[in-house]
Design a protein around this motif. Structure first.
Motif, PDB file in Angstrom:
ATOM      1  N   PHE A  32      -6.031  -0.145  -6.725  1.00 50.54           N
ATOM      2  CA  PHE A  32      -5.953  -1.586  -6.551  1.00 50.54           C
ATOM      3  C   PHE A  32      -5.632  -2.442  -7.517  1.00 50.54           C
ATOM      4  O   PHE A  32      -5.289  -3.786  -8.181  1.00 50.54           O
ATOM      5  CB  PHE A  32      -6.962  -2.286  -5.671  1.00 50.54           C
ATOM      6  CG  PHE A  32      -6.652  -1.950  -4.017  1.00 50.54           C
ATOM      7  CD1 PHE A  32      -7.625  -1.025  -3.391  1.00 50.54           C
ATOM      8  CD2 PHE A  32      -5.706  -2.504  -3.446  1.00 50.54           C
ATOM      9  CE1 PHE A  32      -7.475  -0.760  -2.372  1.00 50.54           C
ATOM     10  CE2 PHE A  32      -5.989  -2.426  -1.956  1.00 50.54           C
ATOM     11  CZ  PHE A  32      -6.480  -1.339  -1.478  1.00 50.54           C
ATOM     12  N   GLY A  33      -5.858  -1.633  -9.001  1.00 48.01           N
ATOM     13  CA  GLY A  33      -5.675  -2.442 -10.179  1.00 48.01           C
ATOM     14  C   GLY A  33      -4.217  -2.480 -10.807  1.00 48.01           C
ATOM     15  O   GLY A  33      -3.912  -2.063 -11.810  1.00 48.01           O
ATOM     16  N   ASN A  34      -3.443  -3.053  -9.831  1.00 47.28           N
ATOM     17  CA  ASN A  34      -1.882  -2.848 -10.071  1.00 47.28           C
ATOM     18  C   ASN A  34      -1.342  -4.305  -9.693  1.00 47.28           C
ATOM     19  O   ASN A  34      -1.915  -5.065  -8.736  1.00 47.28           O
ATOM     20  CB  ASN A  34      -1.451  -1.890  -8.904  1.00 47.28           C
ATOM     21  CG  ASN A  34       0.175  -1.548  -9.259  1.00 47.28           C
ATOM     22  OD1 ASN A  34       0.917  -2.161  -8.536  1.00 47.28           O
ATOM     23  ND2 ASN A  34       0.667  -0.870 -10.138  1.00 47.28           N
TER      24      ASN A  34
ATOM     25  N   ILE B  82      -7.821   4.929   3.042  1.00 45.46           N
ATOM     26  CA  ILE B  82      -7.202   4.557   1.710  1.00 45.46           C
ATOM     27  C   ILE B  82      -8.011   5.232   0.690  1.00 45.46           C
ATOM     28  O   ILE B  82      -7.645   5.969  -0.307  1.00 45.46           O
ATOM     29  CB  ILE B  82      -7.258   3.239   1.607  1.00 45.46           C
ATOM     30  CG1 ILE B  82      -6.368   2.391   2.384  1.00 45.46           C
ATOM     31  CG2 ILE B  82      -7.074   2.681   0.129  1.00 45.46           C
ATOM     32  CD1 ILE B  82      -6.529   0.625   2.354  1.00 45.46           C
ATOM     33  N   GLU B  83      -9.474   5.494   1.101  1.00 40.87           N
ATOM     34  CA  GLU B  83     -10.144   6.379  -0.006  1.00 40.87           C
ATOM     35  C   GLU B  83      -9.878   7.675  -0.172  1.00 40.87           C
ATOM     36  O   GLU B  83      -9.788   8.220  -1.135  1.00 40.87           O
ATOM     37  CB  GLU B  83     -11.680   5.996   0.474  1.00 40.87           C
ATOM     38  CG  GLU B  83     -12.596   6.687  -0.638  1.00 40.87           C
ATOM     39  CD  GLU B  83     -13.867   6.741  -0.456  1.00 40.87           C
ATOM     40  OE1 GLU B  83     -14.497   7.011   0.641  1.00 40.87           O
ATOM     41  OE2 GLU B  83     -14.730   6.198  -1.261  1.00 40.87           O
TER      42      GLU B  83
ATOM     43  N   GLY C 127      -6.670  11.531  -7.305  1.00 35.48           N
ATOM     44  CA  GLY C 127      -7.222  11.353  -8.187  1.00 35.48           C
ATOM     45  C   GLY C 127      -7.716  10.161  -8.908  1.00 35.48           C
ATOM     46  O   GLY C 127      -7.774   9.957 -10.144  1.00 35.48           O
ATOM     47  N   VAL C 128      -7.592   9.033  -8.142  1.00 36.84           N
ATOM     48  CA  VAL C 128      -7.722   7.650  -8.867  1.00 36.84           C
ATOM     49  C   VAL C 128      -8.883   6.929  -7.985  1.00 36.84           C
ATOM     50  O   VAL C 128      -9.103   7.445  -6.750  1.00 36.84           O
ATOM     51  CB  VAL C 128      -6.533   6.659  -8.791  1.00 36.84           C
ATOM     52  CG1 VAL C 128      -5.487   7.554  -9.580  1.00 36.84           C
ATOM     53  CG2 VAL C 128      -5.960   6.457  -7.181  1.00 36.84           C
ATOM     54  N   SER C 129      -9.496   6.087  -8.607  1.00 35.70           N
ATOM     55  CA  SER C 129     -10.776   5.166  -7.827  1.00 35.70           C
ATOM     56  C   SER C 129      -9.944   4.171  -7.172  1.00 35.70           C
ATOM     57  O   SER C 129      -8.620   3.923  -7.443  1.00 35.70           O
ATOM     58  CB  SER C 129     -11.613   4.836  -9.003  1.00 35.70           C
ATOM     59  OG  SER C 129     -10.725   3.732  -9.666  1.00 35.70           O
ATOM     60  N   LEU C 130     -10.828   3.593  -6.195  1.00 39.66           N
ATOM     61  CA  LEU C 130      -9.893   2.299  -5.523  1.00 39.66           C
ATOM     62  C   LEU C 130      -9.881   1.106  -6.449  1.00 39.66           C
ATOM     63  O   LEU C 130      -8.803   0.613  -6.366  1.00 39.66           O
ATOM     64  CB  LEU C 130     -11.075   1.889  -4.309  1.00 39.66           C
ATOM     65  CG  LEU C 130     -10.976   2.723  -3.277  1.00 39.66           C
ATOM     66  CD1 LEU C 130     -11.985   2.293  -2.192  1.00 39.66           C
ATOM     67  CD2 LEU C 130      -9.712   3.136  -2.531  1.00 39.66           C
ATOM     68  N   LYS C 131     -10.741   0.911  -7.654  1.00 40.21           N
ATOM     69  CA  LYS C 131     -10.295   0.170  -8.601  1.00 40.21           C
ATOM     70  C   LYS C 131      -9.086   0.534  -9.150  1.00 40.21           C
ATOM     71  O   LYS C 131      -8.234  -0.641  -9.503  1.00 40.21           O
ATOM     72  CB  LYS C 131     -11.560   0.319  -9.567  1.00 40.21           C
ATOM     73  CG  LYS C 131     -11.675  -0.985 -10.460  1.00 40.21           C
ATOM     74  CD  LYS C 131     -12.893  -0.956 -11.482  1.00 40.21           C
ATOM     75  CE  LYS C 131     -12.928  -1.856 -12.430  1.00 40.21           C
ATOM     76  NZ  LYS C 131     -14.229  -1.842 -13.490  1.00 40.21           N
TER      77      LYS C 131
ATOM     78  N   ILE D 256      -9.930   1.673   5.515  1.00 39.58           N
ATOM     79  CA  ILE D 256     -10.438   1.599   3.976  1.00 39.58           C
ATOM     80  C   ILE D 256     -10.799   3.131   3.869  1.00 39.58           C
ATOM     81  O   ILE D 256     -10.774   3.649   2.798  1.00 39.58           O
ATOM     82  CB  ILE D 256     -11.645   0.788   3.748  1.00 39.58           C
ATOM     83  CG1 ILE D 256     -11.852   0.762   2.347  1.00 39.58           C
ATOM     84  CG2 ILE D 256     -12.873   0.992   4.450  1.00 39.58           C
ATOM     85  CD1 ILE D 256     -10.767   0.485   1.349  1.00 39.58           C
ATOM     86  N   VAL D 257     -11.256   3.839   5.025  1.00 39.75           N
ATOM     87  CA  VAL D 257     -11.715   5.305   4.836  1.00 39.75           C
ATOM     88  C   VAL D 257     -10.395   6.094   4.647  1.00 39.75           C
ATOM     89  O   VAL D 257     -10.572   7.079   3.719  1.00 39.75           O
ATOM     90  CB  VAL D 257     -12.368   5.666   6.144  1.00 39.75           C
ATOM     91  CG1 VAL D 257     -12.592   7.222   6.235  1.00 39.75           C
ATOM     92  CG2 VAL D 257     -13.734   5.033   6.217  1.00 39.75           C
TER      93      VAL D 257
ATOM     94  N   ILE E 166       0.733  -1.231   0.011  1.00 45.32           N
ATOM     95  CA  ILE E 166       0.030   0.042  -0.055  1.00 45.32           C
ATOM     96  C   ILE E 166       0.817   1.333  -0.137  1.00 45.32           C
ATOM     97  O   ILE E 166       0.585   2.023  -0.718  1.00 45.32           O
ATOM     98  CB  ILE E 166      -0.935   0.012   1.290  1.00 45.32           C
ATOM     99  CG1 ILE E 166      -1.751  -1.193   1.006  1.00 45.32           C
ATOM    100  CG2 ILE E 166      -1.740   1.302   1.365  1.00 45.32           C
ATOM    101  CD1 ILE E 166      -3.270  -0.972   0.345  1.00 45.32           C
TER     102      ILE E 166
ATOM    103  N   VAL F 203      -8.784   9.375  -3.347  1.00 46.96           N
ATOM    104  CA  VAL F 203      -9.446  10.701  -4.073  1.00 46.96           C
ATOM    105  C   VAL F 203      -8.504  11.808  -4.041  1.00 46.96           C
ATOM    106  O   VAL F 203      -8.437  12.518  -5.160  1.00 46.96           O
ATOM    107  CB  VAL F 203     -10.502  11.147  -2.973  1.00 46.96           C
ATOM    108  CG1 VAL F 203     -11.163  12.521  -3.247  1.00 46.96           C
ATOM    109  CG2 VAL F 203     -11.785  10.215  -3.138  1.00 46.96           C
TER     110      VAL F 203
END
Lengths: 78, 78
Positions: A66-68, A51-52, A59-63, A48-49, A7, A56
């Motif tokens: 983590f899309g890595n 991380i969000e 400028g990236v979504s959580l998708k 998670i709060v 992370i 934000v």
């Protein structure tokens, strides 16, 4: 590699791509700079709060966050 | 929708696909059943270590866990 380090590395990676300092990211995510530094160093079991908030601010979504590949084979990681 | 609810819904969705009960998931992730229930109800600001434990127990990577439309436009979600 431990999830907390994955992370931290991902946040640092995205922050540098956006050419933001830790201070910029702390301001944008409404978190302390020292907290950002400790998260990036893999020292925090971040919620998670938060991380969000950081996603934000980056400028990236959580998708996207983590899309890595770092987060690919967690089900088999030690 | 709040991130805690999105996480809870995603866990429940994956658990039901795997035809696991909350008790099964609690056992597999080494977490309390009551904790799993409260996470699924969106009542927990869950940590990344526990998200990973649950994802591993569900047999998905974090990339797969978050690779869902629920987590798509977080950067614009209220």
């Amino acid at each position: 590699m431990e999830i907390k380090s994955k992370i931290g590395n991902r946040i640092k990676e995205l922050r540098e791509v956006k050419q933001m300092s830790q201070k910029d990211l702390a301001y944008a995510s409404d978190l302390d700079r020292s907290y950002i530094a400790s998260v990036e160093n893999g020292q925090r079991n971040i919620s998670i709060v938060n991380i969000e908030k950081i996603a934000v601010a980056l400028g990236v979504s959580l998708k996207e966050f983590f899309g890595n590949d770092k987060f690919d084979n967690d089900s088999t990681s030690s």
